[in-house]
Design an enzyme around this catalytic site. Structure first.
Site, PDB file in Angstrom:
ATOM      1  CB  SER A   1      -0.818  -0.084   1.130  1.00 52.05           C
ATOM      2  OG  SER A   1      -0.275  -0.095   2.463  1.00 52.05           O
ATOM      3  CD  GLU A   2       0.333   3.894   1.903  1.00 55.28           C
ATOM      4  OE1 GLU A   2      -0.669   4.647   1.770  1.00 55.28           O
ATOM      5  OE2 GLU A   2       0.076   2.654   2.681  1.00 55.28           O
ATOM      6  CB  THR A   3       7.407   2.141  -0.912  1.00 57.71           C
ATOM      7  OG1 THR A   3       7.119   0.854  -1.212  1.00 57.71           O
ATOM      8  CG2 THR A   3       9.079   1.972  -0.685  1.00 57.71           C
TER       9      THR A   3
ATOM     10  CG  HIS B   1       1.145   1.689   7.437  1.00 53.14           C
ATOM     11  ND1 HIS B   1       0.392   2.590   6.448  1.00 53.14           N
ATOM     12  CD2 HIS B   1       1.839   0.670   6.571  1.00 53.14           C
ATOM     13  CE1 HIS B   1       0.685   1.888   5.251  1.00 53.14           C
ATOM     14  NE2 HIS B   1       1.638   0.876   5.354  1.00 53.14           N
TER      15      HIS B   1
END
Length: 264
Positions: free
Chosen positions: A46-48, A74
C-alpha cells in the site's frame, strides 16, 4: 548496479501478518521520482517509505503505486522501526522532515513507538447517495468530511459487517472511513478504511485517518486518551492521545523481510 537496503515491516502490531505492511528503503540521496514510483509499484505494498539522513535527522517521503502522498502513519512507524532497529540510532526520538505536513517525530518507549502528527478536522455533511449505496447502508449516525468521508455507525458489529461495493465507491473520487464505538472490552472506538483506487482497497491500519478520528472521538467521548482498534482482516491497535492541535498515535512494529533492491 546500485544496491539499496529493503525492509518490509508490519506496523501497528506485534505479530507477523498483523497490522499494516509497509516497504521501507533508506537512501543515501534522493533518486528521481519516476524511480521511486517504479520501485513502489514493484514492491506492490500500500505504501513504500523512502528516507535520507540529514544533519538534523531524516527526510521522509511516502509513495503508493499511484504516486507520492502527503501523509502516511503506518509507513512512518515502519521507517522509525527500521532506524531504531537496524541503523544503530542512539536517541529515543527521531525527527523527520516531510514535504507536505512539516516536521514529524517518533519516540520510542520500550516496544511502543509514538507518532506525533498534526490533528486534522472534519465537518458534518449531508452524504451523497453514492456513498451510502457503496457501503450498502441506509441508516447512519453522522457523516463528516475531512481528509476522507467518515461515516459514524451505531456499533462495532455494523462496522465489521460492511461489505463495500468498490466499483461504486471508485466513482466518489474520495476515500472512506467508517467508525463506531467499540464493543470489545478495553477499546474506545473502532474503524475501517477504504481506498478503492489504491492497490489495496481496504487499508489494514491507517494512521493518517486517525489524525481525524482522534479529535472527533476525544470530543464525543470527553476524553483525550483512548485505545482504538482498526477491525480489518489483519487488524491493529493504536494508542491515541489528543494534545492541543497534535495527535499522538502509539503502536508496535515487527520486521517481516530484510533484503536488497538491485537497480541496474
Amino acid at each position: 548496479m546500485q544496491q539499496i537496503d529493503f525492509y518490509m515491516v508490519d506496523a501497528f502490531t506485534d505479530t507477523t501478518f498483523g497490522g499494516n505492511a509497509a516497504a521501507v528503503c533508506p537512501l543515501t540521496e534522493w533518486l528521481p521520482d519516476e524511480t521511486l514510483l517504479a520501485m513502489t509499484r514493484q514492491h506492490n505494498q500500500s505504501e513504500t517509505a523512502f528516507f535520507i539522513t540529514t544533519d538534523s535527522g531524516f527526510e521522509l517521503r511516502w509513495f503508493t503505486t499511484q504516486g507520492e502522498i502527503n501523509l502516511c502513519g503506518h509507513a512512518t512507524l515502519a521507517s522509525a522501526h527500521v532506524i531504531f532497529e537496524y541503523l544503530n540510532y542512539p536517541e529515543t526520538t527521531i525527527h523527520f522532515e516531510t514535504r507536505f505536513v512539516g516536521p514529524l517525530t517518533v519516540t520510542r518507549n520500550g516496544d511502543w513507538l509514538t507518532l506525533d502528527f498534526p490533528a486534522s478536522g472534519s465537518e458534518p455533511i449531508e452524504p451523497p447517495q453514492l456513498l451510502l449505496d457503496s457501503l450498502g447502508i441506509s441508516e447512519y449516525q453522522e457523516v463528516r468530511l475531512g481528509r476522507t468521508y467518515t461515516v459514524l455507525l451505531a456499533n462495532q458489529a455494523q462496522v465489521e459487517a460492511i461489505n463495500p461495493d468498490f466499483d461504486l465507491m471508485r466513482q466518489l473520487d474520495q476515500k472512506v472511513c467508517i467508525t463506531a464505538p467499540a464493543q470489545t472490552e478495553g477499546y474506545d472506538f473502532v474503524s475501517r478504511f477504504f481506498s478503492p483506487k489504491a492497490a489495496l482497497t481496504e487499508d489494514p491500519v491507517t494512521g493518517s485517518t486517525h489524525t481525524m478520528l482522534i479529535p472527533y472521538w476525544a470530543e464525543k467521548l470527553g476524553k483525550t486518551q483512548m485505545l482504538a482498534r482498526q477491525v480489518s482482516a489483519r487488524g491493529g491497535d493504536i494508542r491515541c492521545q489528543l494534545v492541543g492541535d497534535r495527535v499522538l498515535m502509539s503502536g508496535q512494529a515487527t520486521t517481516y523481510l530484510v533484503g536488497k533492491v538491485l537497480l541496474r
